[in-house]
Design a protein around this motif. Structure first.
Motif, PDB file in Angstrom:
ATOM      1  N   ALA A   1       1.390  -8.444  -5.781  1.00 60.80           N
ATOM      2  CA  ALA A   1       1.237  -7.032  -6.130  1.00 60.80           C
ATOM      3  C   ALA A   1       0.096  -5.901  -5.737  1.00 60.80           C
ATOM      4  N   LYS A   2      -1.148  -6.591  -5.867  1.00 58.91           N
ATOM      5  CA  LYS A   2      -1.747  -5.650  -4.840  1.00 58.91           C
ATOM      6  C   LYS A   2      -1.748  -4.659  -3.654  1.00 58.91           C
TER       7      LYS A   2
ATOM      8  N   GLY B   1       1.427  -4.884  -2.896  1.00 62.00           N
ATOM      9  CA  GLY B   1       3.173  -3.940  -2.805  1.00 62.00           C
ATOM     10  C   GLY B   1       3.994  -4.456  -2.120  1.00 62.00           C
TER      11      GLY B   1
ATOM     12  N   ALA C   1       0.467  -3.429  -9.978  1.00 64.90           N
ATOM     13  CA  ALA C   1       0.626  -3.033  -9.332  1.00 64.90           C
ATOM     14  C   ALA C   1       0.477  -1.390  -9.825  1.00 64.90           C
TER      15      ALA C   1
ATOM     16  N   GLN D   1       1.230   0.885  -6.734  1.00 64.45           N
ATOM     17  CA  GLN D   1       1.665   0.135  -5.927  1.00 64.45           C
ATOM     18  C   GLN D   1       2.879   0.282  -6.652  1.00 64.45           C
TER      19      GLN D   1
ATOM     20  N   VAL E   1       6.128  -2.057  -6.444  1.00 61.35           N
ATOM     21  CA  VAL E   1       6.266  -3.305  -7.276  1.00 61.35           C
ATOM     22  C   VAL E   1       6.469  -2.917  -8.784  1.00 61.35           C
ATOM     23  N   PHE E   2       6.069  -1.946  -9.129  1.00 62.33           N
ATOM     24  CA  PHE E   2       6.175  -1.080 -10.658  1.00 62.33           C
ATOM     25  C   PHE E   2       7.594  -0.565 -10.784  1.00 62.33           C
TER      26      PHE E   2
END
Length: 407
Positions: free
Chosen positions: A127-128, A130, A160, A165, A168-169
Protein backbone atom coordinates in the motif's frame (compact mmCIF):
# COMPACT_ATOMS: atom_id res chain seq x y z
CA UNK A 1 17.69 -13.05 -4.62
CA UNK A 2 20.52 -14.56 -2.65
CA UNK A 3 21.93 -17.16 -5.02
CA UNK A 4 24.46 -18.04 -2.33
CA UNK A 5 21.71 -18.95 0.10
CA UNK A 6 19.73 -20.93 -2.48
CA UNK A 7 22.74 -23.05 -3.44
CA UNK A 8 23.50 -23.74 0.20
CA UNK A 9 20.00 -25.13 0.87
CA UNK A 10 19.14 -26.57 -2.53
CA UNK A 11 20.02 -30.12 -1.45
CA UNK A 12 17.22 -30.42 1.09
CA UNK A 13 14.68 -27.75 0.15
CA UNK A 14 12.72 -27.01 -3.03
CA UNK A 15 13.07 -23.64 -4.76
CA UNK A 16 9.45 -22.74 -4.08
CA UNK A 17 9.83 -23.53 -0.39
CA UNK A 18 12.99 -21.43 -0.28
CA UNK A 19 11.21 -18.44 -1.78
CA UNK A 20 8.38 -18.72 0.75
CA UNK A 21 10.68 -18.90 3.77
CA UNK A 22 11.20 -15.74 5.76
CA UNK A 23 14.97 -16.13 5.81
CA UNK A 24 15.22 -16.73 2.07
CA UNK A 25 15.66 -13.13 1.00
CA UNK A 26 18.78 -11.32 2.07
CA UNK A 27 19.74 -7.90 0.75
CA UNK A 28 22.90 -5.99 1.69
CA UNK A 29 22.18 -3.07 4.01
CA UNK A 30 24.16 -0.05 5.12
CA UNK A 31 25.21 -1.82 8.30
CA UNK A 32 26.51 -4.93 6.53
CA UNK A 33 29.97 -6.13 7.37
CA UNK A 34 32.67 -6.84 4.81
CA UNK A 35 32.44 -10.59 5.35
CA UNK A 36 29.28 -10.86 3.26
CA UNK A 37 26.64 -10.71 5.98
CA UNK A 38 23.09 -10.40 4.62
CA UNK A 39 20.06 -8.65 6.12
CA UNK A 40 16.64 -10.28 6.44
CA UNK A 41 13.92 -8.55 4.40
CA UNK A 42 11.13 -11.16 4.41
CA UNK A 43 10.00 -13.62 1.77
CA UNK A 44 10.22 -13.23 -1.99
CA UNK A 45 6.63 -12.06 -1.94
CA UNK A 46 7.69 -9.20 0.35
CA UNK A 47 10.20 -8.11 -2.28
CA UNK A 48 7.50 -8.08 -4.95
CA UNK A 49 5.31 -6.00 -2.65
CA UNK A 50 7.49 -2.92 -3.13
CA UNK A 51 7.58 -3.30 -6.92
CA UNK A 52 5.11 -2.29 -9.61
CA UNK A 53 3.45 -5.53 -10.75
CA UNK A 54 0.41 -4.04 -12.46
CA UNK A 55 -0.98 -6.39 -15.08
CA UNK A 56 -1.63 -5.58 -18.74
CA UNK A 57 -4.35 -7.14 -20.85
CA UNK A 58 -3.72 -9.38 -23.84
CA UNK A 59 -4.91 -6.60 -26.15
CA UNK A 60 -2.53 -4.06 -24.62
CA UNK A 61 0.33 -6.55 -24.88
CA UNK A 62 -0.47 -7.16 -28.55
CA UNK A 63 -0.48 -3.42 -29.24
CA UNK A 64 2.84 -2.97 -27.43
CA UNK A 65 4.40 -5.81 -29.40
CA UNK A 66 3.16 -4.32 -32.67
CA UNK A 67 4.54 -0.88 -31.80
CA UNK A 68 7.77 -2.47 -30.65
CA UNK A 69 8.13 -4.14 -34.07
CA UNK A 70 7.26 -0.92 -35.90
CA UNK A 71 9.77 1.25 -34.03
CA UNK A 72 12.53 -1.35 -33.78
CA UNK A 73 14.33 0.10 -36.81
CA UNK A 74 13.90 3.74 -35.76
CA UNK A 75 17.17 4.91 -34.12
CA UNK A 76 15.96 7.81 -31.99
CA UNK A 77 12.72 6.85 -30.22
CA UNK A 78 13.40 3.10 -30.15
CA UNK A 79 15.60 3.03 -26.99
CA UNK A 80 12.98 4.80 -24.90
CA UNK A 81 10.11 2.83 -26.36
CA UNK A 82 11.97 -0.46 -26.01
CA UNK A 83 12.58 0.33 -22.35
CA UNK A 84 8.89 1.00 -21.77
CA UNK A 85 7.95 -2.18 -23.60
CA UNK A 86 10.36 -4.28 -21.55
CA UNK A 87 9.16 -2.71 -18.30
CA UNK A 88 5.55 -3.54 -19.18
CA UNK A 89 6.47 -7.17 -19.81
CA UNK A 90 8.51 -7.29 -16.61
CA UNK A 91 5.54 -6.00 -14.61
CA UNK A 92 3.34 -8.66 -16.15
CA UNK A 93 5.86 -11.41 -15.42
CA UNK A 94 6.25 -10.17 -11.85
CA UNK A 95 2.49 -10.38 -11.45
CA UNK A 96 2.55 -14.00 -12.65
CA UNK A 97 5.41 -14.82 -10.26
CA UNK A 98 3.51 -13.27 -7.35
CA UNK A 99 0.40 -15.30 -8.17
CA UNK A 100 2.44 -18.52 -8.37
CA UNK A 101 4.25 -17.81 -5.11
CA UNK A 102 1.02 -17.01 -3.32
CA UNK A 103 -0.57 -20.20 -4.65
CA UNK A 104 2.36 -22.29 -3.44
CA UNK A 105 2.42 -20.60 -0.04
CA UNK A 106 -1.24 -21.40 0.53
CA UNK A 107 -0.52 -25.07 -0.14
CA UNK A 108 2.24 -25.36 2.45
CA UNK A 109 1.28 -27.41 5.46
CA UNK A 110 2.00 -26.28 8.99
CA UNK A 111 2.56 -22.66 7.95
CA UNK A 112 0.68 -19.73 9.45
CA UNK A 113 0.21 -17.39 6.51
CA UNK A 114 -0.81 -14.44 8.69
CA UNK A 115 2.38 -14.81 10.68
CA UNK A 116 4.47 -15.35 7.56
CA UNK A 117 3.12 -12.24 5.85
CA UNK A 118 2.76 -10.16 8.98
CA UNK A 119 6.36 -9.19 9.66
CA UNK A 120 6.96 -7.05 7.80
CA UNK A 121 3.25 -6.51 6.93
CA UNK A 122 3.20 -7.31 3.26
CA UNK A 123 -0.09 -5.59 2.34
CA UNK A 124 0.97 -2.40 4.11
CA UNK A 125 4.30 -2.44 2.29
CA UNK A 126 2.39 -2.80 -0.97
CA UNK A 127 0.00 0.00 0.00
CA UNK A 128 2.90 2.39 0.64
CA UNK A 129 4.05 2.17 -2.98
CA UNK A 130 0.60 1.77 -4.55
CA UNK A 131 1.04 -1.88 -5.54
CA UNK A 132 -2.61 -2.60 -6.31
CA UNK A 133 -1.71 -5.71 -8.29
CA UNK A 134 -0.30 -7.60 -5.30
CA UNK A 135 -3.07 -6.43 -2.99
CA UNK A 136 -5.81 -7.68 -5.31
CA UNK A 137 -3.92 -10.94 -5.92
CA UNK A 138 -3.71 -11.76 -2.21
CA UNK A 139 -7.12 -10.51 -1.09
CA UNK A 140 -8.94 -12.20 -3.99
CA UNK A 141 -8.22 -15.62 -2.49
CA UNK A 142 -8.07 -14.57 1.17
CA UNK A 143 -10.31 -11.53 1.86
CA UNK A 144 -9.51 -11.66 5.57
CA UNK A 145 -6.07 -10.23 4.86
CA UNK A 146 -7.66 -6.84 4.28
CA UNK A 147 -8.51 -6.64 7.99
CA UNK A 148 -4.94 -7.12 9.18
CA UNK A 149 -3.38 -4.16 11.00
CA UNK A 150 0.24 -3.16 11.37
CA UNK A 151 2.04 -2.07 14.53
CA UNK A 152 0.34 1.34 14.46
CA UNK A 153 -3.12 -0.26 14.18
CA UNK A 154 -3.42 0.91 10.60
CA UNK A 155 -5.42 -0.94 7.98
CA UNK A 156 -4.03 -0.86 4.45
CA UNK A 157 -6.42 1.99 3.65
CA UNK A 158 -4.92 4.07 6.46
CA UNK A 159 -1.48 3.42 5.00
CA UNK A 160 -2.72 4.36 1.54
CA UNK A 161 -4.15 7.63 2.83
CA UNK A 162 -0.97 8.44 4.73
CA UNK A 163 1.20 7.82 1.64
CA UNK A 164 -1.26 9.37 -0.86
CA UNK A 165 -1.84 6.22 -2.90
CA UNK A 166 -5.19 6.92 -4.54
CA UNK A 167 -5.27 3.66 -6.48
CA UNK A 168 -5.10 1.63 -3.29
CA UNK A 169 -7.54 3.87 -1.43
CA UNK A 170 -10.10 3.52 -4.22
CA UNK A 171 -10.40 -0.17 -3.31
CA UNK A 172 -12.33 0.89 -0.19
CA UNK A 173 -15.42 1.34 -2.36
CA UNK A 174 -15.38 -2.38 -3.13
CA UNK A 175 -15.91 -3.57 0.45
CA UNK A 176 -19.40 -2.09 0.82
CA UNK A 177 -20.69 -0.97 4.19
CA UNK A 178 -17.62 -2.40 5.94
CA UNK A 179 -15.73 0.72 4.95
CA UNK A 180 -17.48 2.59 7.77
CA UNK A 181 -15.72 0.36 10.32
CA UNK A 182 -12.38 1.29 8.78
CA UNK A 183 -13.33 4.97 8.65
CA UNK A 184 -14.13 5.21 12.38
CA UNK A 185 -11.20 3.10 13.61
CA UNK A 186 -8.31 4.89 15.33
CA UNK A 187 -4.63 4.09 15.69
CA UNK A 188 -2.30 4.26 18.70
CA UNK A 189 -2.43 8.07 18.64
CA UNK A 190 -6.23 8.10 18.37
CA UNK A 191 -5.92 9.36 14.80
CA UNK A 192 -8.74 8.32 12.50
CA UNK A 193 -8.44 8.17 8.74
CA UNK A 194 -9.21 11.90 8.42
CA UNK A 195 -6.33 12.76 10.76
CA UNK A 196 -4.02 10.77 8.50
CA UNK A 197 -5.37 12.63 5.47
CA UNK A 198 -4.59 15.87 7.28
CA UNK A 199 -0.92 15.04 7.68
CA UNK A 200 1.61 16.34 5.18
CA UNK A 201 2.28 13.98 2.28
CA UNK A 202 5.69 12.31 1.92
CA UNK A 203 8.14 14.37 -0.18
CA UNK A 204 8.17 11.89 -3.06
CA UNK A 205 4.37 12.11 -3.37
CA UNK A 206 4.30 15.86 -2.82
CA UNK A 207 6.64 16.49 -5.75
CA UNK A 208 4.32 14.86 -8.28
CA UNK A 209 3.21 18.38 -9.22
CA UNK A 210 5.50 21.40 -9.42
CA UNK A 211 4.98 24.55 -7.39
CA UNK A 212 4.03 24.87 -3.74
CA UNK A 213 0.61 26.35 -4.59
CA UNK A 214 -0.36 23.40 -6.79
CA UNK A 215 0.97 21.01 -4.14
CA UNK A 216 -1.29 22.70 -1.61
CA UNK A 217 -4.21 22.28 -4.00
CA UNK A 218 -3.44 18.57 -4.35
CA UNK A 219 -3.36 18.16 -0.57
CA UNK A 220 -6.74 19.88 -0.22
CA UNK A 221 -8.22 17.73 -2.96
CA UNK A 222 -6.96 14.61 -1.19
CA UNK A 223 -8.44 15.73 2.12
CA UNK A 224 -11.81 16.42 0.47
CA UNK A 225 -11.75 13.06 -1.31
CA UNK A 226 -11.19 11.09 1.91
CA UNK A 227 -13.88 13.18 3.58
CA UNK A 228 -16.44 11.74 1.15
CA UNK A 229 -16.18 8.20 2.56
CA UNK A 230 -16.30 8.96 6.29
CA UNK A 231 -19.28 9.84 8.50
CA UNK A 232 -19.51 13.49 9.62
CA UNK A 233 -18.64 12.51 13.20
CA UNK A 234 -15.07 11.68 12.13
CA UNK A 235 -14.45 15.34 11.36
CA UNK A 236 -15.11 16.29 14.99
CA UNK A 237 -13.07 13.57 16.68
CA UNK A 238 -9.90 14.59 18.48
CA UNK A 239 -6.63 12.70 18.63
CA UNK A 240 -4.28 12.33 21.60
CA UNK A 241 -3.11 15.93 21.15
CA UNK A 242 -6.72 17.19 21.17
CA UNK A 243 -6.69 18.16 17.48
CA UNK A 244 -9.52 17.71 15.00
CA UNK A 245 -8.61 16.56 11.47
CA UNK A 246 -8.92 20.06 9.99
CA UNK A 247 -6.86 21.53 12.83
CA UNK A 248 -4.15 18.95 12.18
CA UNK A 249 -4.28 19.74 8.46
CA UNK A 250 -3.76 23.46 9.11
CA UNK A 251 -0.87 22.80 11.48
CA UNK A 252 0.88 20.30 9.19
CA UNK A 253 0.49 22.48 6.07
CA UNK A 254 1.34 25.85 7.58
CA UNK A 255 4.78 25.90 5.96
CA UNK A 256 3.42 24.71 2.61
CA UNK A 257 0.73 27.41 2.75
CA UNK A 258 3.39 30.10 3.19
CA UNK A 259 5.50 28.69 0.38
CA UNK A 260 2.42 28.48 -1.83
CA UNK A 261 1.61 32.15 -1.24
CA UNK A 262 5.18 33.18 -2.08
CA UNK A 263 5.27 31.00 -5.19
CA UNK A 264 1.92 32.27 -6.43
CA UNK A 265 2.87 35.94 -5.96
CA UNK A 266 6.24 35.53 -7.67
CA UNK A 267 4.65 33.71 -10.59
CA UNK A 268 1.92 36.34 -10.95
CA UNK A 269 4.45 39.19 -10.79
CA UNK A 270 6.74 37.68 -13.43
CA UNK A 271 3.90 36.83 -15.78
CA UNK A 272 2.31 40.25 -15.35
CA UNK A 273 5.55 41.92 -16.48
CA UNK A 274 5.50 39.87 -19.69
CA UNK A 275 1.79 40.58 -20.24
CA UNK A 276 2.35 44.31 -19.76
CA UNK A 277 5.12 44.36 -22.37
CA UNK A 278 2.92 42.50 -24.86
CA UNK A 279 0.01 44.86 -24.23
CA UNK A 280 2.29 47.86 -24.80
CA UNK A 281 3.62 46.47 -28.08
CA UNK A 282 0.15 45.47 -29.33
CA UNK A 283 -1.33 48.87 -28.44
CA UNK A 284 1.47 50.71 -30.27
CA UNK A 285 1.17 48.42 -33.31
CA UNK A 286 -2.52 49.28 -33.63
CA UNK A 287 -1.59 52.91 -34.45
CA UNK A 288 1.46 52.15 -36.64
CA UNK A 289 -0.16 49.97 -39.30
CA UNK A 290 2.05 48.27 -41.90
CA UNK A 291 2.18 50.31 -45.11
CA UNK A 292 0.79 53.43 -43.43
CA UNK A 293 -2.52 55.25 -44.08
CA UNK A 294 -3.95 57.01 -47.11
CA UNK A 295 -3.42 60.74 -46.69
CA UNK A 296 -6.79 61.62 -48.28
CA UNK A 297 -9.12 59.05 -46.73
CA UNK A 298 -7.15 58.00 -43.65
CA UNK A 299 -7.76 54.33 -44.48
CA UNK A 300 -4.89 51.79 -44.37
CA UNK A 301 -3.15 51.48 -47.71
CA UNK A 302 -2.76 47.67 -47.47
CA UNK A 303 -6.23 47.08 -46.09
CA UNK A 304 -7.30 44.84 -49.01
CA UNK A 305 -4.44 42.40 -48.54
CA UNK A 306 -5.15 39.11 -46.77
CA UNK A 307 -2.08 39.42 -44.57
CA UNK A 308 -3.34 42.78 -43.30
CA UNK A 309 -6.50 41.08 -42.04
CA UNK A 310 -4.32 38.47 -40.32
CA UNK A 311 -2.32 41.29 -38.72
CA UNK A 312 -5.42 43.11 -37.47
CA UNK A 313 -6.97 39.98 -35.95
CA UNK A 314 -3.68 38.77 -34.40
CA UNK A 315 -2.86 42.14 -32.91
CA UNK A 316 -6.38 42.44 -31.49
CA UNK A 317 -6.12 38.97 -29.93
CA UNK A 318 -2.73 39.84 -28.44
CA UNK A 319 -4.03 43.10 -26.93
CA UNK A 320 -7.22 41.55 -25.56
CA UNK A 321 -5.54 38.45 -24.09
CA UNK A 322 -2.63 40.37 -22.57
CA UNK A 323 -4.95 42.82 -20.76
CA UNK A 324 -7.09 39.89 -19.59
CA UNK A 325 -4.03 38.13 -18.16
CA UNK A 326 -2.99 41.35 -16.38
CA UNK A 327 -6.39 41.52 -14.69
CA UNK A 328 -6.12 37.85 -13.65
CA UNK A 329 -2.65 38.27 -12.18
CA UNK A 330 -3.71 41.42 -10.34
CA UNK A 331 -6.60 39.42 -8.89
CA UNK A 332 -4.10 36.81 -7.69
CA UNK A 333 -1.93 39.41 -6.01
CA UNK A 334 -4.89 40.85 -4.10
CA UNK A 335 -6.28 37.49 -2.90
CA UNK A 336 -6.59 36.52 0.78
CA UNK A 337 -4.46 33.37 0.48
CA UNK A 338 -6.56 31.30 2.86
CA UNK A 339 -6.39 27.50 2.71
CA UNK A 340 -9.60 27.10 0.72
CA UNK A 341 -8.43 29.70 -1.81
CA UNK A 342 -5.82 27.20 -3.01
CA UNK A 343 -8.50 24.62 -3.78
CA UNK A 344 -10.30 26.33 -6.71
CA UNK A 345 -9.96 30.11 -6.74
CA UNK A 346 -6.21 30.67 -7.03
CA UNK A 347 -5.40 27.72 -9.38
CA UNK A 348 -8.29 28.71 -11.66
CA UNK A 349 -7.11 32.32 -11.84
CA UNK A 350 -3.56 31.19 -12.48
CA UNK A 351 -4.59 28.80 -15.24
CA UNK A 352 -6.83 31.39 -16.86
CA UNK A 353 -4.10 34.03 -16.68
CA UNK A 354 -1.44 31.73 -18.12
CA UNK A 355 -3.78 30.66 -20.93
CA UNK A 356 -4.53 34.28 -21.83
CA UNK A 357 -0.80 35.10 -21.71
CA UNK A 358 -0.04 32.16 -23.98
CA UNK A 359 -2.54 33.28 -26.61
CA UNK A 360 -1.26 36.86 -26.40
CA UNK A 361 2.25 35.61 -27.19
CA UNK A 362 0.92 33.62 -30.14
CA UNK A 363 -0.99 36.69 -31.32
CA UNK A 364 2.16 38.84 -31.25
CA UNK A 365 4.09 36.25 -33.24
CA UNK A 366 1.39 36.07 -35.92
CA UNK A 367 1.07 39.88 -35.97
CA UNK A 368 4.81 40.24 -36.59
CA UNK A 369 4.81 37.55 -39.27
CA UNK A 370 1.78 38.98 -41.06
CA UNK A 371 3.37 42.46 -41.02
CA UNK A 372 6.45 41.04 -42.72
CA UNK A 373 4.40 39.41 -45.49
CA UNK A 374 2.06 42.36 -45.79
CA UNK A 375 4.94 44.76 -46.44
CA UNK A 376 6.76 42.42 -48.82
CA UNK A 377 5.98 42.51 -52.52
CA UNK A 378 7.43 39.06 -53.22
CA UNK A 379 5.40 35.89 -52.64
CA UNK A 380 6.89 33.23 -50.41
CA UNK A 381 4.48 30.33 -50.67
CA UNK A 382 6.81 27.81 -49.06
CA UNK A 383 7.39 29.95 -45.98
CA UNK A 384 3.73 30.91 -45.69
CA UNK A 385 2.71 27.27 -45.88
CA UNK A 386 5.13 26.51 -43.07
CA UNK A 387 3.27 28.96 -40.86
CA UNK A 388 0.32 26.59 -40.84
CA UNK A 389 2.24 24.38 -38.45
CA UNK A 390 2.88 27.17 -35.93
CA UNK A 391 -0.48 26.73 -34.11
CA UNK A 392 0.23 23.00 -33.70
CA UNK A 393 3.71 23.77 -32.38
CA UNK A 394 2.49 26.33 -29.85
CA UNK A 395 -0.40 24.12 -28.79
CA UNK A 396 1.98 21.23 -28.10
CA UNK A 397 4.15 23.52 -25.96
CA UNK A 398 1.08 24.70 -24.05
CA UNK A 399 -0.19 21.18 -23.38
CA UNK A 400 3.28 20.03 -22.35
CA UNK A 401 3.51 22.90 -19.87
CA UNK A 402 0.11 22.07 -18.41
CA UNK A 403 1.10 18.42 -18.03
CA UNK A 404 4.32 19.27 -16.20
CA UNK A 405 2.59 21.74 -13.89
CA UNK A 406 -0.65 19.94 -13.08
CA UNK A 407 0.47 16.31 -13.44
Amino acid sequence: YSIRYMKKHSDDTSLTHLLTKKDSIFIPGKDDSSDGTWKNRGTALHQLAVQDISDISAREEAILKRLHTMFAAVPLPSPTFNGDFEQSLMRKNARLVAERLWSEMRRLEGVDLLELLGEPPILHEAAKVGNVGLITTLTRTDPNLIWKRDGNKHYIFHTAVLHRQENVFSLIHQIGSMKELIAISVDNNYDNIMHLAGKLAPPERLKIVSGAALQMQRELLWFKEVEKVVPPSCLEERNRQGLRPRDLFSMEHESLLTKGETWMKETANNCMIVATLIATVAFAAAFTLPGGNNGDTGMPILMKRTWFTVFAVSNGVALFCSTTSIIMFLSILTSRYQEDDFLVSLPTKLMFGLTALFFSIVGVVFAFTSTFFCSSTRKRHGFSNGLQFLPVFYLSLYLDGCTLSYG
